[in-house]
Design a protein around this motif. Structure first.
Motif, PDB file in Angstrom:
ATOM      1  N   LEU A 402       0.802  -1.231   0.000  1.00  0.00           N
ATOM      2  CA  LEU A 402       0.000   0.000   0.000  1.00  0.00           C
ATOM      3  C   LEU A 402       0.831   1.276   0.000  1.00  0.00           C
ATOM      4  O   LEU A 402       0.278   2.356  -0.083  1.00  0.00           O
ATOM      5  CB  LEU A 402      -0.933  -0.003   1.220  1.00  0.00           C
ATOM      6  N   GLY A 403       2.147   1.143   0.095  1.00  0.00           N
ATOM      7  CA  GLY A 403       2.984   2.335   0.053  1.00  0.00           C
ATOM      8  C   GLY A 403       3.589   2.662   1.409  1.00  0.00           C
ATOM      9  O   GLY A 403       2.954   2.476   2.454  1.00  0.00           O
ATOM     10  N   VAL A 404       4.800   3.162   1.364  1.00  0.00           N
ATOM     11  CA  VAL A 404       5.512   3.527   2.590  1.00  0.00           C
ATOM     12  C   VAL A 404       4.956   4.851   3.107  1.00  0.00           C
ATOM     13  O   VAL A 404       4.772   5.795   2.335  1.00  0.00           O
ATOM     14  CB  VAL A 404       7.027   3.645   2.311  1.00  0.00           C
ATOM     15  N   PRO A 405       4.643   4.964   4.397  1.00  0.00           N
ATOM     16  CA  PRO A 405       4.132   6.238   4.920  1.00  0.00           C
ATOM     17  C   PRO A 405       5.183   7.339   4.824  1.00  0.00           C
ATOM     18  O   PRO A 405       6.390   7.078   4.757  1.00  0.00           O
ATOM     19  CB  PRO A 405       3.788   5.908   6.381  1.00  0.00           C
ATOM     20  N   MET A 406       4.702   8.582   4.831  1.00  0.00           N
ATOM     21  CA  MET A 406       5.598   9.720   4.648  1.00  0.00           C
ATOM     22  C   MET A 406       6.656   9.808   5.736  1.00  0.00           C
ATOM     23  O   MET A 406       7.786  10.221   5.480  1.00  0.00           O
ATOM     24  CB  MET A 406       4.779  11.016   4.604  1.00  0.00           C
ATOM     25  N   ARG A 407       6.313   9.391   6.961  1.00  0.00           N
ATOM     26  CA  ARG A 407       7.275   9.500   8.051  1.00  0.00           C
ATOM     27  C   ARG A 407       8.467   8.569   7.872  1.00  0.00           C
ATOM     28  O   ARG A 407       9.466   8.694   8.574  1.00  0.00           O
ATOM     29  CB  ARG A 407       6.584   9.195   9.380  1.00  0.00           C
ATOM     30  N   LEU A 408       8.377   7.604   6.936  1.00  0.00           N
ATOM     31  CA  LEU A 408       9.495   6.699   6.669  1.00  0.00           C
ATOM     32  C   LEU A 408      10.088   6.902   5.283  1.00  0.00           C
ATOM     33  O   LEU A 408      10.981   6.144   4.887  1.00  0.00           O
ATOM     34  CB  LEU A 408       9.032   5.241   6.805  1.00  0.00           C
ATOM     35  N   GLY A 411      13.632   8.642   0.909  1.00  0.00           N
ATOM     36  CA  GLY A 411      14.814   7.858   0.576  1.00  0.00           C
ATOM     37  C   GLY A 411      15.468   7.161   1.751  1.00  0.00           C
ATOM     38  O   GLY A 411      16.543   6.564   1.588  1.00  0.00           O
ATOM     39  N   MET A 412      14.840   7.200   2.930  1.00  0.00           N
ATOM     40  CA  MET A 412      15.441   6.612   4.128  1.00  0.00           C
ATOM     41  C   MET A 412      14.943   5.194   4.418  1.00  0.00           C
ATOM     42  O   MET A 412      15.504   4.504   5.262  1.00  0.00           O
ATOM     43  CB  MET A 412      15.152   7.489   5.344  1.00  0.00           C
ATOM     44  N   TYR A 413      13.882   4.735   3.733  1.00  0.00           N
ATOM     45  CA  TYR A 413      13.249   3.454   4.078  1.00  0.00           C
ATOM     46  C   TYR A 413      14.128   2.283   3.672  1.00  0.00           C
ATOM     47  O   TYR A 413      14.605   2.205   2.537  1.00  0.00           O
ATOM     48  CB  TYR A 413      11.893   3.357   3.389  1.00  0.00           C
ATOM     49  N   ARG A 414      14.353   1.355   4.619  1.00  0.00           N
ATOM     50  CA  ARG A 414      15.154   0.154   4.373  1.00  0.00           C
ATOM     51  C   ARG A 414      14.427  -1.101   4.842  1.00  0.00           C
ATOM     52  O   ARG A 414      15.035  -2.160   4.984  1.00  0.00           O
ATOM     53  CB  ARG A 414      16.506   0.256   5.112  1.00  0.00           C
ATOM     54  N   GLY A 415      13.117  -0.999   5.067  1.00  0.00           N
ATOM     55  CA  GLY A 415      12.379  -2.142   5.593  1.00  0.00           C
ATOM     56  C   GLY A 415      12.306  -3.313   4.642  1.00  0.00           C
ATOM     57  O   GLY A 415      12.218  -4.472   5.074  1.00  0.00           O
ATOM     58  N   THR A 416      12.356  -3.058   3.331  1.00  0.00           N
ATOM     59  CA  THR A 416      12.256  -4.156   2.355  1.00  0.00           C
ATOM     60  C   THR A 416      13.394  -5.158   2.526  1.00  0.00           C
ATOM     61  O   THR A 416      13.205  -6.370   2.299  1.00  0.00           O
ATOM     62  CB  THR A 416      12.263  -3.577   0.934  1.00  0.00           C
ATOM     63  N   LEU A 417      14.545  -4.677   2.945  1.00  0.00           N
ATOM     64  CA  LEU A 417      15.693  -5.569   3.104  1.00  0.00           C
ATOM     65  C   LEU A 417      15.495  -6.555   4.252  1.00  0.00           C
ATOM     66  O   LEU A 417      16.195  -7.581   4.311  1.00  0.00           O
ATOM     67  CB  LEU A 417      16.963  -4.741   3.346  1.00  0.00           C
ATOM     68  N   ASP A 555      -3.316 -20.165  17.450  1.00  0.00           N
ATOM     69  CA  ASP A 555      -2.668 -20.021  16.149  1.00  0.00           C
ATOM     70  C   ASP A 555      -1.995 -18.673  16.041  1.00  0.00           C
ATOM     71  O   ASP A 555      -2.484 -17.660  16.545  1.00  0.00           O
ATOM     72  CB  ASP A 555      -3.701 -20.172  15.027  1.00  0.00           C
ATOM     73  N   VAL A 556      -0.864 -18.636  15.360  1.00  0.00           N
ATOM     74  CA  VAL A 556      -0.148 -17.384  15.097  1.00  0.00           C
ATOM     75  C   VAL A 556      -0.949 -16.582  14.090  1.00  0.00           C
ATOM     76  O   VAL A 556      -1.340 -17.108  13.048  1.00  0.00           O
ATOM     77  CB  VAL A 556       1.262 -17.671  14.553  1.00  0.00           C
ATOM     78  N   PRO A 557      -1.284 -15.332  14.349  1.00  0.00           N
ATOM     79  CA  PRO A 557      -2.108 -14.543  13.412  1.00  0.00           C
ATOM     80  C   PRO A 557      -1.390 -14.330  12.094  1.00  0.00           C
ATOM     81  O   PRO A 557      -0.187 -14.167  12.035  1.00  0.00           O
ATOM     82  CB  PRO A 557      -2.311 -13.209  14.142  1.00  0.00           C
ATOM     83  N   ALA A 558      -2.187 -14.329  11.050  1.00  0.00           N
ATOM     84  CA  ALA A 558      -1.615 -14.137   9.703  1.00  0.00           C
ATOM     85  C   ALA A 558      -1.355 -12.682   9.419  1.00  0.00           C
ATOM     86  O   ALA A 558      -0.487 -12.333   8.641  1.00  0.00           O
ATOM     87  CB  ALA A 558      -2.555 -14.711   8.657  1.00  0.00           C
ATOM     88  N   GLU A 559      -2.112 -11.762  10.031  1.00  0.00           N
ATOM     89  CA  GLU A 559      -1.935 -10.343   9.755  1.00  0.00           C
ATOM     90  C   GLU A 559      -2.062  -9.571  11.049  1.00  0.00           C
ATOM     91  O   GLU A 559      -2.698 -10.007  12.012  1.00  0.00           O
ATOM     92  CB  GLU A 559      -2.990  -9.822   8.765  1.00  0.00           C
ATOM     93  N   ARG A 560      -1.439  -8.436  11.058  1.00  0.00           N
ATOM     94  CA  ARG A 560      -1.586  -7.506  12.167  1.00  0.00           C
ATOM     95  C   ARG A 560      -1.529  -6.107  11.611  1.00  0.00           C
ATOM     96  O   ARG A 560      -0.747  -5.837  10.709  1.00  0.00           O
ATOM     97  CB  ARG A 560      -0.497  -7.713  13.213  1.00  0.00           C
ATOM     98  N   SER A 561      -2.365  -5.268  12.136  1.00  0.00           N
ATOM     99  CA  SER A 561      -2.358  -3.885  11.624  1.00  0.00           C
ATOM    100  C   SER A 561      -1.009  -3.261  11.887  1.00  0.00           C
ATOM    101  O   SER A 561      -0.361  -3.554  12.880  1.00  0.00           O
ATOM    102  CB  SER A 561      -3.457  -3.069  12.299  1.00  0.00           C
ATOM    103  N   PRO A 562      -0.560  -2.403  10.997  1.00  0.00           N
ATOM    104  CA  PRO A 562       0.766  -1.771  11.143  1.00  0.00           C
ATOM    105  C   PRO A 562       0.877  -1.012  12.452  1.00  0.00           C
ATOM    106  O   PRO A 562      -0.080  -0.429  12.938  1.00  0.00           O
ATOM    107  CB  PRO A 562       0.846  -0.816   9.938  1.00  0.00           C
ATOM    108  N   ARG A 563       2.084  -1.027  13.006  1.00  0.00           N
ATOM    109  CA  ARG A 563       2.334  -0.255  14.220  1.00  0.00           C
ATOM    110  C   ARG A 563       2.281   1.231  13.907  1.00  0.00           C
ATOM    111  O   ARG A 563       2.687   1.666  12.850  1.00  0.00           O
ATOM    112  CB  ARG A 563       3.700  -0.614  14.816  1.00  0.00           C
ATOM    113  N   THR A 564       1.802   1.958  14.848  1.00  0.00           N
ATOM    114  CA  THR A 564       1.752   3.416  14.664  1.00  0.00           C
ATOM    115  C   THR A 564       2.550   4.058  15.754  1.00  0.00           C
ATOM    116  O   THR A 564       2.790   3.477  16.793  1.00  0.00           O
ATOM    117  CB  THR A 564       0.296   3.902  14.687  1.00  0.00           C
TER     118      THR A 564
END
Length: 564
Positions: A402-408, A411-417, A555-564
């Motif tokens: 859905l896209g990286v939020p503006m606060r991340l 050009g600083m985002y490295r979460g994909t790695l 069961d381990v949940p499959a999804e969790r809402s993003p941390r804010t």
């Protein structure tokens, strides 16, 4: 620009900076209050300046009605204050004229030097953001009763110029025009000529210690007057004018420049760029500061002279070398300020994004480290750590979809790695083998016939069940007793319940597990597992079963809402 700055600050504060919501709202309220106060104060100042200077702006509008707007911003504009303003601005019958266009400049009359700051602000608004190009101080020595009175007037003018420069945010070049009758010959007979110095650089700061360059400039003025004497063949009028000019120049250096440039005074020294003298002015008075100085130094009293007819010439030659300042239109300046503010906001946004990304990597790294440090036998804690890793993976996947939020961003985002690392950690989890479902104990090895009291040495038979229970301390334990069909059914039921309770009590004492985690049940002869018709079958039916009751799977949940 203030509102634009506030909007940028609020956007960066709420969308990017790593601060709590409480701090953000507190700072936002402060920014909003300061912005409102600044806008209200500035609007009030501008409106007040317009109201107080309405007559000046009207006079400027009337005098420059034929000038295009672009010309009135490029044409030099000088504020004229001091003595004899009526004679300088009297053009025909209009003696209250405030502005005059001609002689290469726009001349604006300021009757009271204390009005210079207010009129300077009004002129800056009228000229589309360009401040006046200079201030001319007109001095008629014959109008002052004494040297002390003149000095006080000069100090008032100096303070007004300092206040004007501060309000306009720029230094204003100063010019002095001395109107003094030097000869008794009517001006129409000989013409009017300015003698003076005009420079694009500042003249002298300390008149008592005139630098060689400035001394040479003043000497050049006197030499020009002397050359006119030679050209006139020794004409006595020209000679008298040259002598009087030398005297008034020296008097100006001693009496006039001091109060205006002396650094010991509280006001900022006035930066002078031009001085001029002219054989024109009011009627001479032997009590004037200049006449008194001439008499004290030479013993000669200047002869009485009539006032020059109005209008007197404006000091155009004195401002001819006026320094040209770079002027930028308010729109272009606002655009430049907006670019600078955007650059600052961008720098702060990049810094905030870097901090947010560092925080993201730090807590994901902490989750991975905690998961890797938990031994496999501590499955409950390991499963809790696994949930955090799965939540981190889902958050990174959410950003990828859905896209990286503006606060991340920025050009600083490295979460994909981190996605492969998180997936490998999740795949490395292996659930422990399930515990034995049931441990069956022979009642005859534990109890005497018809008894619910554990026999001495019978606890060795329960050791296996005890080890199973200790390996799974979080499970509930069911202890159930069974009998064969020999005897009364009710007695068998009570006996099975009592034997289950005896085993339970021993397990509680041996394991330290709370009694609330155990449950007991007696079934008597109602649930045989073999034929009660044979001795071997009845032996199998006389038993105590210890069962670990499985809990509902988490069961381990499959999804969790993003941390804010």
């Amino acid at each position: 620009m203030v509102i634009f700055s506030a909007v940028l600050a609020l956007a960066v504060l709420f969308l990017i900076l790593p601060v709590s919501r409480g701090v953000a709202w507190t700072v936002a309220v402060g920014i909003a209050l300061l912005t409102l106060a600044a806008v209200a104060l500035r609007t009030l100042q501008r409106n007040r300046a317009r109201e107080q200077s309405a007559h000046v702006l009207a006079a400027l509008g009337t005098a420059t009605a034929d000038l295009p707007v672009s010309l009135r911003t490029r044409m030099p504009l000088a504020l004229v204050t001091g003595d004899s303003l009526v004679q300088l601005f009297n053009r025909g019958a209009d003696e209250e004229r405030l502005a005059h266009i001609g002689d290469g400049a726009i001349w604006l009359r300021v009757n009271n030097p204390r009005d210079l700051p207010r009129i300077g602000v009004a002129v800056k608004q009228w000229r589309d953001g360009r401040a006046p190009d200079g201030i001319v101080l007109s001095i008629s020595p014959a109008l002052h009763a004494s040297e002390d009175a003149l000095t006080q007037a000069l100090r008032v003018a100096r303070q007004a110029v300092s206040d004007t420069s501060r309000m306009l945010g720029t230094g204003l070049p100063g010019y002095i025009a001395i109107y003094q009758r030097l000869t008794a010959t009517p001006a129409a007979a000989v013409g009017l000529q300015w003698y003076g110095v005009s420079s694009t650089t500042r003249l002298t700061d300390a008149p008592k210690e005139v630098p060689p360059g400035d001394a040479h400039r003043f000497e050049a003025v006197m030499q020009a007057a002397e050359s006119q004497v030679h050209q006139a063949g020794g004409d006595p009028v020209a000679a008298a004018r040259a002598a009087a000019l030398a005297s008034v120049i020296g008097w100006t250096q001693r009496v006039v420049l001091g109060p205006l440039t002396d650094r010991s005074q509280p006001a900022t020294p006035w930066a002078l760029f031009g001085l001029g003298w002219i054989d024109c002015g009011p009627a001479s008075d032997p009590r004037s500061p200049w006449a008194t100085d001439v008499h004290a130094r030479s013993g000669i009293m200047p002869p009485p002279m009539d006032a020059s007819p109005a209008p007197w010439p404006l000091p155009q030659p004195v401002i001819e070398a006026m320094p040209r300042r770079l002027w930028v239109s308010p729109r272009l300046a606002a655009f430049a300020h907006a670019i600078a503010l955007l650059a600052c906001a961008g720098a702060v946004a990049i810094w905030g994004s870097a901090k947010n990304n560092q925080t993201l990597l730090t807590y994901i790294g902490a989750d991975l480290g905690r998961f890797s440090m938990i031994p496999a036998e501590h499955d409950t804690a390991r499963r809790d750590a696994l949930k955090a890793i799965v939540a981190d993976r889902d958050q990174i996947d959410y950003y990828a979809r859905l896209g990286v939020p503006m606060r991340l961003s920025f050009g600083m985002y490295r979460g994909t790695l981190l996605m492969p690392v998180l997936n490998d950690a999740i795949a490395s989890y292996q659930a422990p083998p399930p515990p034995p479902a049931v441990v069956t104990l022979d009642s005859m090895s534990l109890f005497d016939s018809g008894s619910a009291q554990l026999k001495p040495g019978s606890t060795r038979a329960v050791v296996g069940a005890l080890e199973m229970i200790k390996a799974h301390p979080d499970k509930r334990i069911l202890v159930a007793g069974y009998t064969d069909n020999v005897g009364n059914a009710n007695s068998n039921l009570k006996l099975s319940m009592a034997r289950a309770g005896a085993v339970r009590d021993w397990l509680v004492e041996a394991s330290g597990i709370p009694v609330m985690q155990f449950a007991i049940q007696g079934y008597g002869d109602t649930r045989p597992i073999a034929d009660n018709g044979t001795d071997a079958g009845r032996a199998k039916n006389r038993r105590v079963e210890i069962t670990l009751v499985p809990e509902a799977p988490k069961d381990v949940p499959a999804e969790r809402s993003p941390r804010t």
